[in-house]
Write a protein that holds these residues in place. Structure first.
Motif, PDB file in Angstrom:
ATOM      1  N   ILE A   1       0.828  -1.214   0.000  1.00 27.69           N
ATOM      2  CA  ILE A   1       0.000   0.000   0.000  1.00 27.69           C
ATOM      3  C   ILE A   1       0.862   1.263   0.000  1.00 27.69           C
ATOM      4  CG2 ILE A   1      -2.060  -1.066   1.032  1.00 27.69           C
ATOM      5  CD1 ILE A   1      -1.179   0.111   3.748  1.00 27.69           C
TER       6      ILE A   1
ATOM      7  N   CYS B   1       3.099   2.532   2.010  1.00 29.23           N
ATOM      8  CA  CYS B   1       2.993   3.316   3.246  1.00 29.23           C
ATOM      9  C   CYS B   1       4.340   3.734   3.800  1.00 29.23           C
ATOM     10  CB  CYS B   1       2.249   2.503   4.298  1.00 29.23           C
ATOM     11  SG  CYS B   1       3.141   1.022   4.834  1.00 29.23           S
TER      12      CYS B   1
ATOM     13  N   TYR C   1       9.711   1.284  -5.867  1.00 23.96           N
ATOM     14  CA  TYR C   1      10.069   1.546  -4.472  1.00 23.96           C
ATOM     15  C   TYR C   1      10.729   0.324  -3.824  1.00 23.96           C
ATOM     16  CZ  TYR C   1       9.783   1.730   0.505  1.00 23.96           C
ATOM     17  OH  TYR C   1      10.108   1.602   1.824  1.00 23.96           O
TER      18      TYR C   1
HETATM   19  S1  SF4 Z   1       5.536   0.267   1.707  1.00 27.28           S
HETATM   20 FE1  SF4 Z   1       6.681  -1.371   2.762  1.00 27.28          FE
HETATM   21  S2  SF4 Z   1       5.606  -1.682   4.697  1.00 27.28           S
HETATM   22 FE2  SF4 Z   1       4.188  -0.536   3.376  1.00 27.28          FE
HETATM   23  S3  SF4 Z   1       2.933  -2.116   2.382  1.00 27.28           S
HETATM   24 FE3  SF4 Z   1       4.665  -1.691   1.003  1.00 27.28          FE
HETATM   25  S4  SF4 Z   1       6.243  -3.196   1.540  1.00 27.28           S
HETATM   26 FE4  SF4 Z   1       4.752  -3.169   3.227  1.00 27.28          FE
END
Ligand code: SF4
Ligand code: SF4
Ligand code: SF4
Ligand code: SF4
Lengths: 337, 282
Positions: free
Chosen positions: B173, B175, B212
């Motif tokens: 997600i 985050c 990311y």
């Molecule tokens: S950003 Fe990192 S912690 Fe957040 S849902 Fe994606 S993999 Fe998981």
């Protein structure tokens, strides 16, 4: 009205002929609301989904318009397609969160046409919880885990556990139930005795009290453990902030909007680089204030519906229900006016 | 004789009070209770009375060290309750020059593992760096299976690997909890927060989530101290430590035995260059 639990698949199949039916489906080790198909594994009961169903009405990423520069340049709006959709089996907390989003996107003189289109096209079948998660505190926030007043159709498990009992509450709901002729029969007594796990002490006028507590020392303490991730906002059914950005390939591109989080450092960063909410204290204060006070001031209701998702998922174990209790019990100092 | 959980808790409180009493320490970073018996939250004791709220039990899981980055120029010291993993995190942040040793007062605690799967793999139950130590040092284990999962994964075909991670990142997600919890992610400003550079799109879709994920793994690089926080905090359950373990495995294969966060002055493997460095992959 009722239908046999064992007919659930038939019911969904019938509805899927005319609607895109978003149901709680387990796939890829995750339960979430996604379009139903015969092969999908639907789980009505059990705990609520980690991700709220808000993205059916307010997608995570939504393209708004595309464009091209140069002699053949154009700008063309991208509008949500005409799809009649059903949100099937959302919980009372999530129904109430949609009521709040309706206020944000559809009232106070500005109508968000993207949201409005999706909302108009949607019929919502709410489902009374049969089990409460350990972080559920919706009752303390004025909700009832067995009932969602604003749903088009309210659905509960029957007292004998064999059926799903339906009650159509709006025109859209009536229309939906009509499609199920042959599958539903009259009668049925709904079981409505689920209780929330967490009962918290919330001051009646907490919203007004918090409005005076902007400078209260409580914020220094409660915000220290926060790591400033977006988890609480992205799992929250009532967080509705978005950012607008573009994706460009040469002379072409599109503008999209996507969910944003007030817990991120760039949320309030201004063009020159200054940031009026420089640390987690200001950011978390904003989140809690928005949920528990600012929204009340503007729309007359609390924005936290007590679903408990952020309480369960916060990596640093911050707990808004604990904050509500602390703030309710806090003494006002002379700086609080 | 090994100290009991309760003994350690009392010692932690005692050392915390002593630290505050010196007047040089602003707060002691440890854990305290929540309303849930299996969730202990990070806690910042600033007074003697608050020191009595510090707890020590098998649910004290969150890393403590990274909170020291909340104030990079503190007027007083941070006292940190540090297990082996926290001490490694501190060592690496010191090496990365993100913290100054003189701003820290480290209360080391020998830790026999928490209710956290990663602790079964732990090779450093004894804190490596500390100002005062609580508990008797215990023998360390070598984790024979450290790279077993990565080795099994390496056997998959590129398409299978892609399919696996694509599915995982469809759940992400975006985050940034994995980044924010990670002591290796200690940059003053993360590339992903640098707006208008176009490096990291904000949308949470398959492409941007994967961009990311890849960038995170490569940026963590040789800095992973194997604490498992990234994976623990991920709300969507992505097995992302497998990626940083892969980086570590490659580093071990190319440069010899390597663990991050050791108390030495050696240049980080990927931070320096010698003529003897392997370069056949270039
Ligand atoms: S950003 Fe990192 S912690 Fe957040 S849902 Fe994606 S993999 Fe998981
Ligand atoms: S409150 Fe918890 S979930 Fe929210 S930003 Fe802070 S650490 Fe993340
Ligand atoms: S703030 Fe937390 S408990 Fe309240 S509605 Fe949002 S996710 Fe649910
Ligand atoms: S295990 Fe994860 S959180 Fe811990 S140092 Fe490595 S990458 Fe960072």
């Amino acid at each position: 009205m009722k239908f046999k639990k064992t007919d659930l698949n038939e019911v969904l199949k019938t509805l899927a002929r005319e609607y895109t039916v978003f149901a709680p489906i387990v796939e890829n080790e995750e339960k979430k609301f996604m379009p139903w198909a015969e092969s999908k594994d639907v789980e009505m009961e059990g705990l609520n989904t980690i991700k709220p169903p808000k993205d059916v009405l307010f997608p995570n990423v939504e393209k708004m318009y595309r464009y091209k520069m140069g002699l053949e340049g154009f700008i063309e709006e991208i509008f949500p397609e005409d799809t009649k959709r059903i949100l099937f089996g959302i919980r009372p907390c999530d129904m109430r969160s949609i009521d709040s989003m309706d206020k944000v996107f559809l009232t106070k003189e500005y109508v968000d046409s993207y949201y409005a289109k999706r909302r108009d096209d949607a019929t919502i079948v709410a489902f009374g919880c049969t089990e409460a998660g350990r972080t559920c505190f919706c009752e303390s926030m004025g909700l009832n885990p067995n009932d969602a007043p604003s749903a088009d159709v309210m659905m509960n498990v029957s007292a004998d556990g064999e059926d799903y009992v339906l009650e159509a509450r709006t025109e859209k709901g009536e229309e939906l139930v009509k499609k199920l002729e042959g599958l539903i029969t009259d009668g049925g007594e709904a079981k409505k005795d689920t209780k929330c796990s967490l009962v918290i002490n919330k001051a009646e006028d907490l919203d007004k009290k918090l409005a005076k507590m902007f400078e209260h020392p409580i914020w220094d303490k409660v915000t220290k453990g926060c790591i400033g991730c977006g988890t609480c906002t992205f799992v929250c059914p009532t967080c509705y902030c978005f950012d607008i950005d573009s994706e460009n390939y040469g002379a072409e591109g599109c503008k999209y909007r996507c969910w944003d989080s007030c817990m991120f450092s760039d949320y309030t960063r201004l063009a020159g680089g200054a940031n009026p909410r420089p640390t987690k204290k200001e950011r978390l204060r904003n989140r809690y204030m928005h949920k528990l006070s600012y929204f009340n001031e503007r729309y007359g209701e609390t924005l936290c519906v007590g679903c408990g998702r952020c309480v369960e998922k916060c990596p640093a174990h911050l707990d808004i229900s604990e904050f509500i209790e602390k703030a309710s019990a806090a003494e006002l100092g002379k700086e609080d006016k | 004789m090994a100290l009991s959980e309760k003994d350690i808790e009392l010692k932690i409180r005692e050392e915390a009070k002593k630290a505050l009493a010196t007047g040089e320490v602003s707060c002691v970073i440890g854990w305290t209770t929540t309303r849930f018996p299996d969730k202990m939250k990070p806690f910042f004791a600033e007074t003697e009375a608050e020191c009595d709220e510090l707890v020590w039990n098998k649910y004290c899981i969150n890393g403590t060290a990274k909170y020291a980055l909340d104030d990079r120029y503190p007027s007083k010291k941070f006292a940190i309750i540090a297990r082996g993993c926290d001490s490694r995190a501190i060592n690496r942040m010191l090496k990365d020059k993100q913290l100054l040793r003189e701003n820290l007062y480290i209360i080391g605690v020998v830790c026999d593992g928490k209710e956290n799967p990663i602790c079964e793999e732990c090779q450093h139950k004894n804190p490596l760096t500390y100002d005062v130590l609580i508990g008797e040092p215990v023998p360390e284990q070598i984790d024979e299976k450290r790279f077993a999962e990565v080795e099994a994964f390496e056997k998959l075909s590129p398409d299978e690997k892609y399919e696996y991670w694509a599915k995982q990142y469809d759940k992400c997600i975006h985050c940034y909890a994995c980044r924010n919890a990670c002591p290796a992610c200690n940059c003053v400003e993360c590339y992903a927060d640098q707006y208008r550079t176009g490096w990291q799109g904000k949308a949470s879709d398959r492409i941007q989530n994967q961009v990311y994920g890849l960038t995170r793994a490569f940026h963590v690089g040789d800095r992973c101290i194997e604490c498992g926080e990234c994976e623990r905090v991920c709300p969507m359950g992505l097995p992302i430590m497998r990626q940083t373990r892969k980086m570590l495995k490659d580093i071990n294969d190319l440069f010899g035995d390597y663990e991050c966060g050791m108390p030495d002055d050696a240049m980080p493997v990927l931070g320096g260059y010698t003529l003897a460095d392997p370069d056949e992959f270039m």
